[in-house]
Write a protein that holds these residues in place. Sequence first.
Motif, PDB file in Angstrom:
ATOM      1  N   LEU A 112      40.213  44.723  35.822  1.00 18.12           N
ATOM      2  CA  LEU A 112      40.780  43.649  36.961  1.00 18.12           C
ATOM      3  C   LEU A 112      42.291  44.215  37.015  1.00 18.12           C
ATOM      4  O   LEU A 112      42.965  43.308  37.633  1.00 18.12           O
ATOM      5  CB  LEU A 112      40.938  42.476  36.468  1.00 18.12           C
ATOM      6  CG  LEU A 112      39.528  41.814  36.074  1.00 18.12           C
ATOM      7  CD1 LEU A 112      39.523  40.424  36.225  1.00 18.12           C
ATOM      8  CD2 LEU A 112      38.410  42.049  37.499  1.00 18.12           C
ATOM      9  N   ARG A 113      42.584  45.381  36.628  1.00 20.69           N
ATOM     10  CA  ARG A 113      44.037  45.906  37.090  1.00 20.69           C
ATOM     11  C   ARG A 113      44.158  46.172  38.693  1.00 20.69           C
ATOM     12  O   ARG A 113      45.107  46.229  39.224  1.00 20.69           O
ATOM     13  CB  ARG A 113      44.286  47.115  36.420  1.00 20.69           C
ATOM     14  CG  ARG A 113      44.438  46.997  34.795  1.00 20.69           C
ATOM     15  CD  ARG A 113      44.720  47.962  34.070  1.00 20.69           C
ATOM     16  NE  ARG A 113      43.841  48.801  33.930  1.00 20.69           N
ATOM     17  CZ  ARG A 113      44.015  50.199  33.947  1.00 20.69           C
ATOM     18  NH1 ARG A 113      45.037  50.927  34.017  1.00 20.69           N
ATOM     19  NH2 ARG A 113      42.815  51.259  34.294  1.00 20.69           N
ATOM     20  N   ASP A 114      43.058  46.447  39.206  1.00 22.01           N
ATOM     21  CA  ASP A 114      42.937  46.799  40.640  1.00 22.01           C
ATOM     22  C   ASP A 114      43.040  45.692  41.246  1.00 22.01           C
ATOM     23  O   ASP A 114      42.081  44.528  40.998  1.00 22.01           O
ATOM     24  CB  ASP A 114      41.810  47.556  40.868  1.00 22.01           C
ATOM     25  CG  ASP A 114      41.658  47.899  42.342  1.00 22.01           C
ATOM     26  OD1 ASP A 114      40.919  47.046  43.159  1.00 22.01           O
ATOM     27  OD2 ASP A 114      42.022  49.341  42.504  1.00 22.01           O
ATOM     28  N   ASP A 115      43.854  45.360  42.166  1.00 24.04           N
ATOM     29  CA  ASP A 115      43.951  44.187  42.904  1.00 24.04           C
ATOM     30  C   ASP A 115      42.772  43.721  43.750  1.00 24.04           C
ATOM     31  O   ASP A 115      42.526  42.487  43.950  1.00 24.04           O
ATOM     32  CB  ASP A 115      45.197  44.190  43.894  1.00 24.04           C
ATOM     33  CG  ASP A 115      46.466  44.103  43.246  1.00 24.04           C
ATOM     34  OD1 ASP A 115      46.626  43.726  41.992  1.00 24.04           O
ATOM     35  OD2 ASP A 115      47.626  44.573  43.876  1.00 24.04           O
ATOM     36  N   THR A 116      42.201  44.644  44.316  1.00 26.76           N
ATOM     37  CA  THR A 116      41.033  44.543  44.903  1.00 26.76           C
ATOM     38  C   THR A 116      39.649  43.653  44.311  1.00 26.76           C
ATOM     39  O   THR A 116      39.170  42.560  44.581  1.00 26.76           O
ATOM     40  CB  THR A 116      40.289  45.533  45.997  1.00 26.76           C
ATOM     41  OG1 THR A 116      41.424  46.060  46.710  1.00 26.76           O
ATOM     42  CG2 THR A 116      39.316  45.239  46.831  1.00 26.76           C
ATOM     43  N   ILE A 117      39.385  44.481  43.181  1.00 28.59           N
ATOM     44  CA  ILE A 117      38.485  43.892  42.207  1.00 28.59           C
ATOM     45  C   ILE A 117      38.912  42.725  41.583  1.00 28.59           C
ATOM     46  O   ILE A 117      38.115  41.804  41.524  1.00 28.59           O
ATOM     47  CB  ILE A 117      38.414  44.995  41.014  1.00 28.59           C
ATOM     48  CG1 ILE A 117      37.770  46.436  41.631  1.00 28.59           C
ATOM     49  CG2 ILE A 117      37.429  44.485  40.042  1.00 28.59           C
ATOM     50  CD1 ILE A 117      37.534  47.336  40.950  1.00 28.59           C
ATOM     51  N   ARG A 118      40.179  42.350  41.437  1.00 26.60           N
ATOM     52  CA  ARG A 118      40.696  41.164  40.622  1.00 26.60           C
ATOM     53  C   ARG A 118      40.284  40.055  41.649  1.00 26.60           C
ATOM     54  O   ARG A 118      39.882  38.927  41.289  1.00 26.60           O
ATOM     55  CB  ARG A 118      42.084  41.193  40.353  1.00 26.60           C
ATOM     56  CG  ARG A 118      42.565  40.126  39.677  1.00 26.60           C
ATOM     57  CD  ARG A 118      44.037  40.060  39.386  1.00 26.60           C
ATOM     58  NE  ARG A 118      44.703  41.098  38.916  1.00 26.60           N
ATOM     59  CZ  ARG A 118      45.955  41.663  38.849  1.00 26.60           C
ATOM     60  NH1 ARG A 118      46.927  40.816  39.360  1.00 26.60           N
ATOM     61  NH2 ARG A 118      46.206  42.739  38.396  1.00 26.60           N
ATOM     62  N   HIS A 119      40.935  40.270  43.036  1.00 27.45           N
ATOM     63  CA  HIS A 119      40.535  39.097  43.901  1.00 27.45           C
ATOM     64  C   HIS A 119      39.263  38.595  44.034  1.00 27.45           C
ATOM     65  O   HIS A 119      38.795  37.622  44.350  1.00 27.45           O
ATOM     66  CB  HIS A 119      41.173  39.474  45.285  1.00 27.45           C
ATOM     67  CG  HIS A 119      42.656  39.302  45.393  1.00 27.45           C
ATOM     68  ND1 HIS A 119      43.590  40.052  44.799  1.00 27.45           N
ATOM     69  CD2 HIS A 119      43.339  38.256  45.918  1.00 27.45           C
ATOM     70  CE1 HIS A 119      44.772  39.810  44.788  1.00 27.45           C
ATOM     71  NE2 HIS A 119      44.842  38.297  45.896  1.00 27.45           N
ATOM     72  N   PHE A 120      38.495  39.873  44.158  1.00 24.66           N
ATOM     73  CA  PHE A 120      36.861  39.786  44.231  1.00 24.66           C
ATOM     74  C   PHE A 120      36.288  38.834  43.185  1.00 24.66           C
ATOM     75  O   PHE A 120      35.384  37.721  43.368  1.00 24.66           O
ATOM     76  CB  PHE A 120      36.276  41.196  44.235  1.00 24.66           C
ATOM     77  CG  PHE A 120      34.567  40.859  44.338  1.00 24.66           C
ATOM     78  CD1 PHE A 120      34.036  40.764  45.330  1.00 24.66           C
ATOM     79  CD2 PHE A 120      33.867  41.107  43.152  1.00 24.66           C
ATOM     80  CE1 PHE A 120      32.729  40.544  45.442  1.00 24.66           C
ATOM     81  CE2 PHE A 120      32.676  40.943  43.061  1.00 24.66           C
ATOM     82  CZ  PHE A 120      31.862  40.618  44.361  1.00 24.66           C
ATOM     83  N   VAL A 121      36.612  39.103  41.912  1.00 24.31           N
ATOM     84  CA  VAL A 121      36.201  38.492  40.836  1.00 24.31           C
ATOM     85  C   VAL A 121      36.610  37.015  40.761  1.00 24.31           C
ATOM     86  O   VAL A 121      36.086  35.978  40.625  1.00 24.31           O
ATOM     87  CB  VAL A 121      36.502  38.985  39.426  1.00 24.31           C
ATOM     88  CG1 VAL A 121      36.133  38.016  38.394  1.00 24.31           C
ATOM     89  CG2 VAL A 121      35.864  40.266  39.550  1.00 24.31           C
ATOM     90  N   LEU A 122      38.161  36.673  40.882  1.00 25.34           N
ATOM     91  CA  LEU A 122      38.672  35.449  40.792  1.00 25.34           C
ATOM     92  C   LEU A 122      38.376  34.522  41.681  1.00 25.34           C
ATOM     93  O   LEU A 122      38.109  33.224  41.643  1.00 25.34           O
ATOM     94  CB  LEU A 122      40.254  35.665  40.893  1.00 25.34           C
ATOM     95  CG  LEU A 122      41.056  35.638  39.365  1.00 25.34           C
ATOM     96  CD1 LEU A 122      40.676  37.070  38.695  1.00 25.34           C
ATOM     97  CD2 LEU A 122      42.608  35.668  39.589  1.00 25.34           C
TER      98      LEU A 122
END
Length: 421
Positions: free
Chosen positions: A166-176
């Motif tokens: 989840l260091r990648d902003d795009t993946i982090r926003h997708f998961v959160l």
Amino acid sequence: MTAIGLIDCNNFYVSCERAFDPTLVGVPVVVASNNDGCAIARSNEAKALGVRMGDPIHLIRDRLEKHGVVVRSSNYTLYGDMQRRVVAAVEDFASEVEIYSIDESFLDLTAFVGRDLVAHANGMRRQVQRWTTIPTCVGIGPTKTLAKLANAAAKRNPIFDGVADLRDDTIRHFVLDRFPVNDVWGVGRATAAKLASLGITTAGQLRDMQMRQARGLGTVVLERLVAELRGVAASAVEVVEPQRKGMAVTRSFGRPIEDLEALMGAVAQFAMRAGEKLRSHGLVAGQLTVFFHTNRHKRDRPQHHGSRRLSLQPMTDDSLELLAAARRGVEAAWRDGFAYTKAGVMLDDLVAAGQRPRTLFEGDVERRSRLMMAMDEVNSRFGRFTAVPATQGFKREWKARSENRSPAWTTRIGEVPVISA
């Protein structure tokens, strides 16, 4: 950029059982708590059959037998040794390992950020599986909260194939934006209800909450969570570590106890263990409560609940002094003619040992401290209950049921598996 990993062993207790018994692979397995009471671990197959965490074994036994579910008694000696082996397997992949629980460890991966951390984590998972057979998932993030959340995503969503970064902003926003707020590490049921009343139902919405509002709703703990969901480490937020206020050692018995000395043998073990826990945390206690009671669910039997609270003067972590206080409490609360099924020792008014108030007529504290240290070292080296007071005894006929416990495959020489070629 800081990189924190969390490696989590999948269905750890079940995986430990399967490591030495391949007949359990692919079949539904449940591990029961002390005294074979409740389900505390379930294989994926058992979960698919609707077995829930905490289900009382005696209430679902017919269903377990109908579907061929294998029940194993908890074997904490085996699980603890397997945890040690898992940690040994991951040490080469992190600059620092922080054991969070028996099946989870936080990893400092900052020194490896120049690498592909997903590949790095998969290499670590392969090494753990080679060394222990235990399957794992890994979550990676800039904070512990995000690493914990990433680990949950790696387990739940097959798209991550066991590792979520989840260091990648795009993946982090997708998961959160898809992660329920009540499943966020540190969000309890009451806090989740308060957040829901404000329309905050996902981790993403919690991340976007104003910091001042978070502190007002859930104190500094919730403020810390919001900061960590934004990628700000907790050390950058004001956090006050709460002082531990109490601890307890309690057990249900494998068979009812009707004799005072038999009950005292059990309570003696609890008091000695309570002293070990105090010393391991660097604490002393000012209050001790000892209790014992009959089976509350058998209303057709005579009922009795005995309890006494005793002041410890001076405050102490000395197991023998705790034992002496517990005996006074048991003798004062004991009643003949009852079948007792559970007992325990609880300690309150805890303070750091270095801050213990001194009294005028104390004995030789240093000498007793050395005695306790020696006893702890003996029991640590040669096994628990190697050095015990006579009151505790060695037979422990009252001990909890464990009818389906697996052998001590890795810690007892007589039970090490033998392979014939």
